[in-house]
Design an enzyme around this catalytic site. Structure first.
Site, PDB file in Angstrom:
ATOM      1  N   GLY A 189       3.523  34.369  60.037  1.00  0.00           N
ATOM      2  CA  GLY A 189       4.682  34.165  59.171  1.00  0.00           C
ATOM      3  C   GLY A 189       5.748  35.206  59.414  1.00  0.00           C
ATOM      4  N   GLY A 224       9.888  41.436  57.360  1.00  0.00           N
ATOM      5  CA  GLY A 224       9.164  41.659  58.608  1.00  0.00           C
ATOM      6  C   GLY A 224       8.304  40.473  58.981  1.00  0.00           C
ATOM      7  CG  ASP A 280      11.039  36.199  46.399  1.00  0.00           C
ATOM      8  OD1 ASP A 280      11.735  35.191  46.173  1.00  0.00           O
ATOM      9  OD2 ASP A 280      10.852  36.645  47.547  1.00  0.00           O
ATOM     10  CE  LYS A 288       6.060  41.537  53.640  1.00  0.00           C
ATOM     11  NZ  LYS A 288       6.129  41.106  52.239  1.00  0.00           N
TER      12      LYS A 288
HETATM   13  N1  LIG Z   1      -1.844  37.167  53.900  1.00  0.00           N
HETATM   14  C1  LIG Z   1      -1.223  36.221  54.556  1.00  0.00           C
HETATM   15  N2  LIG Z   1      -1.932  35.302  55.224  1.00  0.00           N
HETATM   16  C2  LIG Z   1      -1.319  34.317  55.893  1.00  0.00           C
HETATM   17  N3  LIG Z   1       0.009  34.175  55.930  1.00  0.00           N
HETATM   18  C3  LIG Z   1       0.772  35.053  55.287  1.00  0.00           C
HETATM   19  C4  LIG Z   1       0.195  36.128  54.559  1.00  0.00           C
HETATM   20  N4  LIG Z   1       1.189  36.851  54.008  1.00  0.00           N
HETATM   21  C5  LIG Z   1       2.321  36.243  54.368  1.00  0.00           C
HETATM   22  N5  LIG Z   1       2.089  35.164  55.126  1.00  0.00           N
HETATM   23  C6  LIG Z   1       3.092  34.251  55.685  1.00  0.00           C
HETATM   24  O1  LIG Z   1       4.230  35.009  56.031  1.00  0.00           O
HETATM   25  C7  LIG Z   1       5.355  34.538  55.310  1.00  0.00           C
HETATM   26  C8  LIG Z   1       6.222  35.719  54.955  1.00  0.00           C
HETATM   27  O2  LIG Z   1       5.487  36.608  54.168  1.00  0.00           O
HETATM   28  P1  LIG Z   1       6.159  37.424  52.982  1.00  0.00           P
HETATM   29  O3  LIG Z   1       6.767  36.479  52.009  1.00  0.00           O
HETATM   30  O4  LIG Z   1       5.180  38.387  52.436  1.00  0.00           O
HETATM   31  O5  LIG Z   1       7.291  38.162  53.787  1.00  0.00           O
HETATM   32  P2  LIG Z   1       8.677  38.631  53.220  1.00  0.00           P
HETATM   33  O6  LIG Z   1       9.351  39.331  54.312  1.00  0.00           O
HETATM   34  O7  LIG Z   1       8.456  39.361  51.956  1.00  0.00           O
HETATM   35  O8  LIG Z   1       9.372  37.231  52.918  1.00  0.00           O
HETATM   36  P3  LIG Z   1      10.628  36.992  51.985  1.00  0.00           P
HETATM   37  O9  LIG Z   1      11.751  36.747  52.904  1.00  0.00           O
HETATM   38  O10 LIG Z   1      10.251  35.787  51.209  1.00  0.00           O
HETATM   39  O11 LIG Z   1      10.799  38.176  51.121  1.00  0.00           O
HETATM   40  C9  LIG Z   1       4.796  33.825  54.099  1.00  0.00           C
HETATM   41  O12 LIG Z   1       5.644  32.799  53.641  1.00  0.00           O
HETATM   42  C10 LIG Z   1       3.508  33.271  54.613  1.00  0.00           C
HETATM   43  O13 LIG Z   1       3.721  32.015  55.198  1.00  0.00           O
END
Ligand SMILES: Nc1ncnc2c1ncn2[C@@H]1O[C@H](COP(=O)(O)OP(=O)(O)OP(=O)(O)O)[C@@H](O)[C@H]1O
Length: 855
Positions: free
Chosen positions: A515, A520, A634, A537
């Site tokens: 993802g 990130g 969020d 992440k």
């Molecule tokens: N633990 C996990 N296992 C599998 N996929 C994950 C996991 N954590 C995140 N993802 C995938 O990665 C994507 C992005 O993760 P996350 O929302 O934590 O990132 P972000 O940078 O905070 O995104 P946003 O732009 O929404 O703030 C999620 O929508 C999900 O599809």
């Protein structure tokens, strides 16, 4: 033919393997009497052994019926077949039945001689039946026993009965008068070997059997195992009575079913390696059900105990040979047991197209291909349609229902994902932890694989678990012109340049990306310290992102430490570390997010039962967060991740925007579609913003399309006003951004959407937009979507809302109608587009002039 009365319906296999037969018990080598300490291994936990005489009586009833059938069979046997006397028949069956087990010293020597003789006779009956089958087919048949019987009985019983199958009225002799039990409801079962049977059994055959006192059937599950699958776990449940199959892994495998027009009994198949019986019974100590009718009904020996509506919904027949669904099927039975009889009165559901897409094991039959027979009518799939008369649905049952429906909805895409999940699980099993090593312990060859930078860097790592897989591309330092050394491992956006197979932190191996977000990338990795799969992440190398991610890691860490965390449906945090100026947060690995699932399903929403399950789970998460004093900030389908593709369990992720109640830093937060009006209008906000997002998510999960799909903030407000009208005056006065959207009189400035359509306040209703007819669902959404945060439903109230706990009478399997405008494909749209905006929001002619002012 000797009268088989008084003989239990046993076969040779039972002699080989002392065990308990379907309707009662079997003797073993020590069983000269019925005292407990003489009973075989399982009998200690099986008090039904004590009721042997009663069960024998029951056998006798069954045997009587069988005898009649066989007698008829003999009479109606094809005259062209050579006549066969009993001796011949016995000789013929000697290859089927191993009589050596009848020896007194054999492990399964019968309880007493009479009984043993009786069993032999009865076995002979069965063998004759098999023999008849051979004669009829004029070729040696060596399929599993039950199949022979099935064929024979179909052929032999049918002429006697004519085209009319024996119904309860014909069969009812000595009826107990229990209407439900003798009702003509019937259902079919698929055995592990793929046969389908009608379960249309009158009580009278069993009415004499008594359940041992203080014991009631606690579990009765149908194994969905393939006959070829010896690797299946032996038991799914535990309990004081010793949950077990009647024919367990020690060789008591049962994979056959003997069927007459009046009864269905599993018959062991000695050739099978099955470790599960299709009729697994658990006698556990309860005081509620201590009469035979309960026992029998719950053992599915007659129509009153029909199969689970859910099992039919998911098409048990279709998944029977897929070993991966064993838990699923076991679940079906285990929770269905608690459903009151009224729930079996459900409407027939002829259009089963939704469920036909259920993944089937190759070679398994499609349910429509079942041969027509008066004994084997086609199964009608039935929807879950809870009667409103029965009490509230438990949380657990709701989850299980949703899991099953989720499974039944598996599309091709999801089937692939399920395969992926399987592979992941397989991978998970093969991963082993590595012992830590220091730099000195690395071999010459290993050192040669490290880059010059790494040879320096690794000195800071006292414990080295992994240095990158052989031959993988190493992330090398690239110092572009104008770039500092800190950014040497990053791409221009500040994201870490990840290479598959390379290490992170000399401990994790990168497998793939799962993802990407604004903070990130998320990577699937192997943690070699603990030997498990994790998600990492990797935060962008930007100061703001880094700081925010530190807050996220802190919140996650705190949440995970709470003792009630397990039930919170929130992602589990493991660790965080800094690697090459990137903050990395290690969490459990989850599946797809709900937006991806909807998108892959062509923007079809979920059936209401699944929405209900997701809602309940999300509410639990929010309740937990509330107790911790945290606002998520969020909430959106992208942040709800499936735990596994085979069920409807979700977890909440992404605490990158979260804050504590007393530490609200930002005024601009939430993803636009789910943004609360107080955030748009610049009012003070609180935990209620999560409730607003929650309401938007509910509608979207059902429709597949965002409820308020604003392309910008003004449009977003316009869409909200279309449904809710203009916000109350008092809210406008306290909002800091009111001038952008309202004039001094509180009248809204005209807003047009990106297609030029005016968004006129109070012209849409939630039920119009969602196309949902469930009053409780609509009520919950509308209680979440209130202008005034104080008037929104609280989490506690939502958890007790009718939609969550009520026994909704609506068809919970229904999705948004596919032909409804809300789900029509968008012209020229790319289905991969993120959150497509419905083109169906056509302005309705208004009876009154548009209300641009606050009413
Ligand atoms: N633990 C996990 N296992 C599998 N996929 C994950 C996991 N954590 C995140 N993802 C995938 O990665 C994507 C992005 O993760 P996350 O929302 O934590 O990132 P972000 O940078 O905070 O995104 P946003 O732009 O929404 O703030 C999620 O929508 C999900 O599809």
């Amino acid at each position: 033919m000797e009268n088989p009365n008084d003989h239990p319906a046993t076969t040779n296999n039972h002699r080989k393997h002392p065990s308990i037969t379907l309707l009662g018990l079997r003797s073993d080598k020590h069983s000269k009497d019925s005292s407990r300490h003489h009973l075989p291994k399982f009998a200690h936990t099986n008090p039904i052994s004590a009721s042997r005489p009663l069960l024998q009586h029951q056998y006798s009833q069954n045997s009587k019926i069988l005898a009649e059938v066989f007698q008829k069979a003999k009479l109606s046997r094809d005259t062209s077949a050579p006549p066969m006397n009993v001796k011949q028949e016995e000789a013929n069956i000697s290859d089927i039945i191993d009589v050596s087990n009848n020896q007194p010293n054999s492990p399964s020597f019968a309880m007493n001689t009479n009984q043993n003789d009786a069993e032999t006779k009865f076995d002979n009956e069965l063998a004759i039946e098999n023999n008849t089958n051979k004669v009829e087919n004029k070729k040696p048949v060596n399929p599993p026993l039950f199949q022979n019987r099935r064929i024979v009985l179909d052929k032999l019983v049918q002429p006697e009965l004519g085209s009319k199958p024996l119904g309860p009225s014909e069969a009812a002799v000595g009826n107990t008068g229990n209407e439900e039990i003798t009702s003509s409801s019937s259902s079919t079962v698929k055995t592990p070997l793929g046969e389908r049977y009608q379960e249309n059994l009158p009580l009278n055959n069993f009415s004499v059997a008594k359940e041992p006192k203080d014991y009631a059937l606690k579990e009765h599950s149908i194994s969905n195992l393939s006959a070829n699958n010896p690797s299946t776990p032996t038991s799914h449940t535990n309990g004081p009575g010793g949950p077990r199959s009647l024919n367990n892994s020690s060789g008591h495998a049962a994979s056959g079913i003997l069927e007459t027009d009046r009864l269905v009994q599993p018959v062991p198949n000695r050739d099978s390696n099955l470790q599960h019986s299709p009729f697994r019974v658990d006698y556990s100590r309860t005081s509620n059900y201590n009469d035979s009718s309960h026992f029998l009904r719950r053992n599915k020996f007659f129509p009153g105990r029909s199969f689970s509506p859910m099992s039919e919904i998911v098409g048990i027949n279709d998944i029977s040979s897929n070993t991966d669904f064993s838990d699923l099927r076991s679940d079906v039975c285990s929770y269905e047991r608690n459903i009151p009889a009224t729930t079996s009165k459900i409407a027939s559901y002829s259009s089963a197209s939704t469920f036909r897409r259920l993944p089937r094991a190759p070679g398994s039959k499609v349910h429509t291909e079942v041969p027509k027979s008066p004994l084997r009518p086609r199964t009608n799939y039935r929807p879950l349609n809870y009667s409103s008369k029965i009490g509230p649905v438990s949380f657990d049952r709701l989850l299980k229902d949703a899991d099953l429906v989720m499974q039944s909805l598996a599309s091709r895409q999801q089937h692939k994902l399920i395969q992926e999940s399987k592979n992941t699980r397989r991978l998970q099993k093969t991963i082993r932890p590595y012992p830590p090593r220091s730099l000195k312990r690395l071999s010459e060859y290993e050192r040669a694989r490290l880059t010059a930078y790494e040879l320096e860097e690794v000195k800071d790592f006292p414990e080295i678990y992994f240095i990158g897989s052989r031959g993988c591309d190493k992330v090398s330092k690239v110092i572009a012109p104008g770039c500092t050394e800190e950014l040497a491992f990053d791409d221009p956006n500040g994201d870490y340049r990840v290479n598959v197979g390379d290490h992170l932190f000399y401990r994790y191996e990168v497998i793939n990306k799962v993802g990407k977000g604004s903070f990130g990338e998320v990577l699937r990795c192997i943690d070699y310290k603990y030997g498990k799969l994790v998600a990492i992440k990797v935060i962008r190398n930007r100061v703001k992102c880094y700081d925010q991610a530190l807050i996220e890691a802190g919140i996650l860490e705190r949440l995970t430490k709470d003792e009630s965390f397990i039930e919170s449906n929130i992602i589990r945090y493991f660790d965080h570390f800094n690697f090459r100026n990137h903050l990395c947060i290690v969490t459990e690995l989850l599946g797809e997010n709900l937006f991806e699932v909807i998108r892959d399903n062509n923007y079809k929403g979920f059936p209401l039962i699944i929405v209900k399950s997701f809602t309940a789970q999300l509410l639990k998460s929010l309740n937990f967060l509330q107790k911790q004093g945290i606002i998520h900030c969020d909430l959106k389908p992208e942040n709800l991740l499936l735990c596994d593709h085979t069920n409807a369990r979700v977890k909440l992720i992404d605490f990158g925007s979260s804050c504590r109640y007393n530490e609200k830093v930002y005024t601009y937060l939430q993803s636009r579609f789910y943004r609360a009006p107080e955030v748009i209008l610049g009012m003070p906000y609180g935990k209620e913003i999560d409730i607003w997002s929650f309401g938007c998510i509910l509608a979207e999960l059902y429709t597949g399309i965002p409820l308020f799909p604003g392309a910008n903030e003004a449009e977003q407000l316009g869409y909200i006003m279309e449904v809710l009208g203009v916000p109350p005056r008092e809210l406008i006065t306290i909002s800091t951004r009111s001038k952008i959207y309202f004039d001094s009189q509180g009248q809204a400035h005209p807003i047009f959407n990106s297609r030029g359509r005016p968004l006129i306040p109070s012209t849409k209703r939630i039920d119009q937009l969602t196309r949902c007819k469930s009053p409780s669902f609509l009520d919950l959404i509308s209680k979440c979507l209130q202008w005034d945060p104080k008037k929104r439903i609280t989490i506690e109230m939502a958890l007790r809302h009718e939609f969550i706990i009520g026994n909704n009478s609506e068809n919970m399997l229904r999705r948004t109608p596919l032909n409804s405008p809300i789900n029509s494909p968008i012209k020229g749209s790319n289905s991969k587009l993120k959150n497509p905006v419905s083109h169906s929001r056509i302005a309705h002619p208004l009876p009154n002039p548009p209300l641009y002012h606050n009413p």
